[in-house]
Design a protein around this motif. Structure first.
Motif, mmCIF file in Angstrom:
data_model
loop_
_atom_site.group_PDB
_atom_site.id
_atom_site.type_symbol
_atom_site.label_atom_id
_atom_site.label_comp_id
_atom_site.label_asym_id
_atom_site.label_seq_id
_atom_site.Cartn_x
_atom_site.Cartn_y
_atom_site.Cartn_z
ATOM 1 N N LEU A 191 -6.340 -0.753 6.038
ATOM 2 C CA LEU A 191 -6.370 -1.797 5.007
ATOM 3 C C LEU A 191 -5.623 -3.055 5.441
ATOM 4 O O LEU A 191 -6.140 -4.156 5.244
ATOM 5 N N SER A 236 -14.031 -5.985 -0.538
ATOM 6 C CA SER A 236 -13.699 -4.884 -1.444
ATOM 7 C C SER A 236 -14.892 -3.967 -1.657
ATOM 8 O O SER A 236 -14.760 -2.744 -1.708
ATOM 9 N N ILE A 238 -8.293 -2.767 -4.295
ATOM 10 C CA ILE A 238 -8.475 -3.479 -3.025
ATOM 11 C C ILE A 238 -8.649 -4.971 -3.279
ATOM 12 O O ILE A 238 -8.042 -5.806 -2.612
ATOM 13 N N CYS A 247 0.826 -1.216 0.000
ATOM 14 C CA CYS A 247 0.000 0.000 0.000
ATOM 15 C C CYS A 247 0.852 1.254 0.000
ATOM 16 O O CYS A 247 0.485 2.251 -0.627
ATOM 17 N N SER A 262 -10.698 2.021 -6.925
ATOM 18 C CA SER A 262 -10.560 1.585 -5.533
ATOM 19 C C SER A 262 -10.992 0.136 -5.379
ATOM 20 O O SER A 262 -10.296 -0.668 -4.745
#
Length: 154
Positions: free
Chosen positions: A75, A102, A133, A40, A129
């Motif tokens: 996350l 997600s 994810i 990340c 996004s």
């Protein structure tokens, strides 16, 4: 109000992190946390530096253009819970749970983007996004599976 939301998310993230380490095998949870945070941080910097999105409000001093709260705590903690919930699942369960996690994270992020000043999308979208994810969770899950298979051979 935005700072209150961030401090609440920080407290919830710390609590969930502590609770996630109560189950065994803790070494796997630590690996998931570290791998997710590492990946990340790389992708978060790239996305922010490219001007795709920004985080106008933060709880940490302005040392970061990215969101350390999301990338290094929230996350990774969600990935731990995803891995724990899909630990004994077949491939359909693994993919299905990754889709659910997600989806929930993307809905929450889109809510924050729409109703707060915490996230500002420029060229980034909720679809980006969702897929980032999803693939992050699948990648981390696959990496841990490979690590575990390698350990069993030794």
């Amino acid at each position: 109000m935005d700072k209150l939301i961030l401090w609440t998310l920080f407290a919830v993230g710390i609590l969930l992190l502590i609770l996630s380490f109560r189950k065994h095998p803790v070494k796997e949870w630590i690996l998931i946390f570290a791998i997710t945070g590492y990946l990340c941080s790389i992708f978060g910097v790239l996305i922010v530096e490219e001007g795709m999105l920004s985080y106008p409000v933060g709880i940490f001093p302005s040392y970061f253009d990215t969101s350390p709260l999301y990338e290094y705590l929230l996350l990774p903690v969600v990935c731990i819970y995803y891995y724990q919930s899909s630990f004994d699942s077949n491939w359909r369960g693994i993919i299905g749970q990754a889709l659910i996690y997600s989806c929930l994270l993307t809905i929450f992020e889109k809510f924050l983007e729409t109703y707060t000043n915490l996230i500002e999308y420029y060229t980034w979208t909720w679809v980006d996004s969702f897929f980032s994810i999803f693939f992050m969770m699948i990648f981390v899950r696959g990496t841990l599976k490979l690590i575990n298979q390698n350990n069993q051979k030794e």
